[in-house]
Each structure stands twice: as C-alpha cells, then as structure tokens.
Design an enzyme around this catalytic site. Structure first.
Site, short mmCIF file in Angstrom:
data_model
loop_
_atom_site.label_atom_id
_atom_site.label_comp_id
_atom_site.label_asym_id
_atom_site.label_seq_id
_atom_site.Cartn_x
_atom_site.Cartn_y
_atom_site.Cartn_z
N GLN A 42 0.81 -1.22 0.00
CA GLN A 42 0.00 0.00 0.00
C GLN A 42 0.84 1.28 0.00
O GLN A 42 0.29 2.37 -0.05
CB GLN A 42 -0.95 0.00 1.21
N ASN A 43 2.16 1.13 0.09
CA ASN A 43 3.01 2.33 0.04
C ASN A 43 2.97 2.89 -1.38
O ASN A 43 3.09 2.15 -2.36
CB ASN A 43 4.45 1.99 0.44
N ALA A 44 2.80 4.18 -1.50
CA ALA A 44 2.65 4.83 -2.80
C ALA A 44 3.98 5.13 -3.50
O ALA A 44 3.97 5.61 -4.63
CB ALA A 44 1.84 6.12 -2.64
N THR A 149 4.94 8.77 1.55
CA THR A 149 4.26 7.80 0.68
C THR A 149 3.68 6.64 1.47
O THR A 149 3.02 5.76 0.92
CB THR A 149 5.22 7.27 -0.40
#
Length: 172
Positions: A42-44, A149
C-alpha cells in the site's frame, strides 16, 4: 530489547550521476521482510515513481531500482538502525538511533542538487541525528520535505502526493 524490534536498514540505491537523494526514515516491517525499499503493497512510493519516470511499477524490484537510479534518483534512509516495535516512525526508540553516514554518500554524488525527505519524520530525524560541518556538501544542498508515501499518511490522496512529488522533476 527483542531482536524483532531492532530494524536495520538497507544499503543505498544510487549511481554517481544522481541528482536527487530521497531519504526515508527506516524500512517498515514489511519492507524488511521483503528486503526491499518501500515494500509494503500500500506504500505509494513505487507507483508514484513509476508514474513520474515512465516505468512499470509491477516490474520486479531489481528492474524498478534500475529504472529509478537511471532517472537520477538515489534512495536511502536517515537511520541505519533503531529499535522500533512495528512500523510507525513515532515508535522509534530515540536512545537506539544510529544514523546513516550521509556525508560519505553525498561526497560520491557530484551532481546532487536536492535532498528530498519522504515525510516530516525523515526531515525531523535528519535534523536531530545527522551531523555535518557547516561547509560540507550536505549542509549546502537544498532540502525539501515531500508528503510521506506511507499508507499511514492518509491526509492526502495518492494523486495529491504524486502531484507534490512531481516537483522533483525540476531538479533532474
């Protein structure tokens, strides 16, 4: 101190032609499990970088790293190691902090134009724990705090984060 609470960071990703150094805090539990920068699904970070530098964020880790460093981006963390139960930066045990030797890396990056912090926590830890002389290359470089992020930072959408991160392009 439990061994699983002691997080040790990764080696930096860099090439000598890097123009921007992105500094995070310390790898998350998921990143440590995967042995990858920004390994939480889920880290952008990777989707944003892929969008900015036109590579497929679904490529394998080695290919993503190669695309990023080819684009002139270096990646490392402010901290080399620290005790932290879980992944939240707020839970880092301050007395256990070991900073990375950022001065040594910066001297190997003659074209570096910017240090970009991946979130406020990285910038704060840098100010508190990284030592350098006032006349050093590290001191003279512009520094910019970017939106984290991390999935834990939900105050901005991924598109809003991407828009802010796109300002790095002016340094390349």
């Amino acid at each position: 101190m439990a061994n699983n609470d002691f997080a040790k960071g990764f080696s930096p990703l860099w090439q000598p032609h890097a123009k921007v150094l992105v500094l995070g805090t310390l790898p998350s539990v998921k990143s440590l499990e995967q042995q990858q920068y920004y390994g939480h699904p889920q880290n952008a970070f990777w989707p944003i970088m892929a969008s900015l530098f036109q590579f497929d964020s679904g490529r394998d880790y080695v290919a993503r790293c190669a695309a990023l460093t080819k684009a002139g981006i270096a990646v490392w963390d402010v901290l080399a190691a620290a005790e932290r139960p879980g992944s939240l930066d707020a839970d880092i045990k301050r007395e256990s902090i070991q900073a990375n030797p950022l001065n040594a890396l910066v001297t190997q990056l003659p074209q570096l134009k910017l240090i970009a912090f991946n979130g406020q926590a990285a910038a704060k830890l840098f100010k508190q724990h990284v030592s350098f002389r006032a006349d050093s290359a590290l001191a003279s470089l512009p520094k910019k705090v970017m939106p984290s992020t991390s999935p834990a930072y939900a105050a901005m959408t991924r598109d809003e984060k991407r828009e802010r991160w796109s300002t790095l392009l002016e340094y390349l």
